[in-house]
Design a protein around this motif. Structure first.
Motif, PDB file in Angstrom:
ATOM      1  N   SER A  17       1.945 -12.276 -19.224  1.00  0.00           N
ATOM      2  CA  SER A  17       3.222 -11.656 -19.599  1.00  0.00           C
ATOM      3  C   SER A  17       3.094 -10.167 -19.904  1.00  0.00           C
ATOM      4  N   GLY A  18       1.865  -9.678 -20.086  1.00  0.00           N
ATOM      5  CA  GLY A  18       1.656  -8.241 -20.244  1.00  0.00           C
ATOM      6  C   GLY A  18       2.389  -7.615 -21.407  1.00  0.00           C
ATOM      7  N   THR A  19       2.386  -8.289 -22.549  1.00  0.00           N
ATOM      8  CA  THR A  19       3.185  -7.799 -23.680  1.00  0.00           C
ATOM      9  C   THR A  19       2.701  -6.458 -24.222  1.00  0.00           C
ATOM     10  N   ARG A  20       1.437  -6.111 -23.969  1.00  0.00           N
ATOM     11  CA  ARG A  20       0.914  -4.855 -24.530  1.00  0.00           C
ATOM     12  C   ARG A  20       1.523  -3.617 -23.874  1.00  0.00           C
ATOM     13  N   PRO A  35       6.918  -8.980 -16.033  1.00  0.00           N
ATOM     14  CA  PRO A  35       5.609  -8.619 -16.588  1.00  0.00           C
ATOM     15  C   PRO A  35       4.940  -7.504 -15.800  1.00  0.00           C
ATOM     16  N   LYS A  36       3.855  -6.975 -16.372  1.00  0.00           N
ATOM     17  CA  LYS A  36       3.300  -5.722 -15.837  1.00  0.00           C
ATOM     18  C   LYS A  36       2.818  -5.836 -14.400  1.00  0.00           C
ATOM     19  N   GLN A  37       2.377  -7.031 -13.964  1.00  0.00           N
ATOM     20  CA  GLN A  37       1.917  -7.142 -12.584  1.00  0.00           C
ATOM     21  C   GLN A  37       3.041  -6.945 -11.576  1.00  0.00           C
ATOM     22  N   MET A  38       4.281  -7.063 -12.023  1.00  0.00           N
ATOM     23  CA  MET A  38       5.432  -6.871 -11.137  1.00  0.00           C
ATOM     24  C   MET A  38       5.922  -5.426 -11.137  1.00  0.00           C
ATOM     25  N   GLN A  59       3.084   3.649  -5.755  1.00  0.00           N
ATOM     26  CA  GLN A  59       4.389   3.192  -5.298  1.00  0.00           C
ATOM     27  C   GLN A  59       4.460   1.661  -5.310  1.00  0.00           C
ATOM     28  N   GLU A  60       3.310   1.033  -5.041  1.00  0.00           N
ATOM     29  CA  GLU A  60       3.271  -0.423  -5.028  1.00  0.00           C
ATOM     30  C   GLU A  60       3.108  -0.964  -6.445  1.00  0.00           C
ATOM     31  N   THR A  61       3.511  -2.218  -6.617  1.00  0.00           N
ATOM     32  CA  THR A  61       3.312  -2.875  -7.906  1.00  0.00           C
ATOM     33  C   THR A  61       1.850  -3.294  -8.046  1.00  0.00           C
ATOM     34  N   MET A  62       1.475  -3.688  -9.265  1.00  0.00           N
ATOM     35  CA  MET A  62       0.111  -4.134  -9.504  1.00  0.00           C
ATOM     36  C   MET A  62      -0.212  -5.365  -8.652  1.00  0.00           C
ATOM     37  N   LEU A  63       0.730  -6.292  -8.534  1.00  0.00           N
ATOM     38  CA  LEU A  63       0.528  -7.478  -7.705  1.00  0.00           C
ATOM     39  C   LEU A  63       0.316  -7.088  -6.246  1.00  0.00           C
TER      40      LEU A  63
END
Length: 359
Positions: A16-19, A29-32, A38-42
């Motif tokens: 969930s990447g709450t930090r 969440p942060k991976q999205m 330009q691209e997301t982490m995912l």
């Protein structure tokens, strides 16, 4: 990179990447998020394990994010061969077991990667994978040890043992997140690496190790997959069966207990992007040491401001005469804190949930 048996990327996207609140939320969440490019982490994770030598990925994600994950992967031509949608989070060991079963449970090498890490030097990463592969084919469980550059207390560490073959070593021991003095000693000794949570092993080797060290977990995961519902590439493991799996990390459940465990130390520009401070550390900075980023409608104006990270996806942020701050605005939420204290965001969220549970 060409291998006789294609490597199956396994992307873990359940966090969930709450930090990184307020940008990162349970719904997004942060991976999205696009945090470093330009691209997301995912998308970046999928792209670094694509092409010759790699099969289409298996992604393990929260069922809430199914549409997001599919859309983001299709957008970078990296559609998943299987999207396993966890009914509940049970940590990494069961998630990887689901992926290993979905991969057929045979000799296919699985490259297990969190969906929200940064790897700046992809060529170095691929070279480390190539170095590990001969041992993996022989049944070893391999992890990748990150070349440490600071006495980090927030990571697990790996003591690097004797070299087995070119660049691949036995794991002498895994070290829990250490106190500061122990981390400084390990860094000075030069024979330890950070545990980055990236792994390479055959599907059958992992499942066999799980059968020895946590048979109840394996049984629950097999039951969940046997009774799973399938919709195209989507796999919905049986909720009751999966909920019975013990919640444990791969490190505790398997890697710390198995016999043939190896590590490839590698310097590849890695970051787990686990805090706003970590993002500032890897960002492009202006002449005053500031990292600015804005989304649609956002604006940052800074005068006499130094060494700050400032992000806005909608508000105008104006700063004068300040330094060493983190300022992040998203929607109606604004986070302000000194650099160096961004790990305390989790405590902040806990307090906000207690007073107004809408985070």
């Amino acid at each position: 990179m060409q291998h006789s048996t294609p490597i199956v990327p396994v992307i873990l996207s359940g966090g969930s990447g709450t930090r990184l609140w307020p940008l990162s939320t349970p719904a997004m969440p942060k991976q999205m998020l696009a945090l470093t490019a330009q691209e997301t982490m995912l998308q970046l994770t999928a792209q670094r394990a694509r092409g010759d030598g790699f099969a289409a990925p298996i992604v393990v994600a929260n069922a809430q994010h199914a549409d997001l994950v599919e859309a983001q992967l299709v957008a970078v031509d990296a559609a998943a061969q299987a999207l396993i949608l966890e009914p509940v989070g049970r940590n990494t060991a069961p998630a990887i077991a689901l992926a290993a079963i979905a991969a057929g449970g045979g000799a296919a090498p699985l490259l297990v990667m969190p969906s929200d890490h940064v790897i700046a030097d992809v060529a170095a990463f691929h070279a480390a994978v190539d170095a590990a592969l001969p041992l993996v084919v022989d049944g070893w469980l391999v992890t990748f040890g990150i070349d440490p550059h600071a006495p980090e207390t927030g990571y697990g560490w790996i003591k690097v043992g004797d070299e087995i073959s070119g660049g691949v070593h036995r794991v002498a021991s895994f070290v829990e997140k250490p106190p500061r003095d122990a981390a400084e000693a390990m860094l000075a000794a030069g024979d330890h690496a950070w545990n980055g949570g990236i792994f390479l092993f055959r599907a059958d080797a992992y499942l066999s190790a799980l059968a020895i060290h946590d048979p109840a977990m394996l049984a629950a995961c097999r039951h969940a997959m046997d009774a799973a519902r399938h919709e195209g590439a989507r796999i919905y493991p049986d909720a009751d069966a999966f909920a019975a799996a013990p919640s444990d990390s791969i490190d505790y459940a398997v890697m710390e207990k198995a016999d043939r465990v190896a590590v490839v130390p590698v310097s590849m520009g890695w970051s787990d992007l686990g805090s706003w401070d970590a993002l500032h550390e890897i960002s492009d900075l202006d002449k005053d040491g500031n990292a600015h980023a804005t989304g649609e409608g956002g604006e940052v104006i800074a005068i006499d401001t130094a060494n700050c990270l400032v992000r806005s996806d909608g508000l105008r942020i104006a700063m004068v005469g300040v330094e060493d701050l983190i300022v992040v605005a998203s929607g109606t939420d604004v986070l302000i804190l000194p650099r160096g204290r961004s790990q305390e965001v989790k405590a902040l969220i806990k307090k906000m949930k207690a007073s107004a549970p809408k985070i």
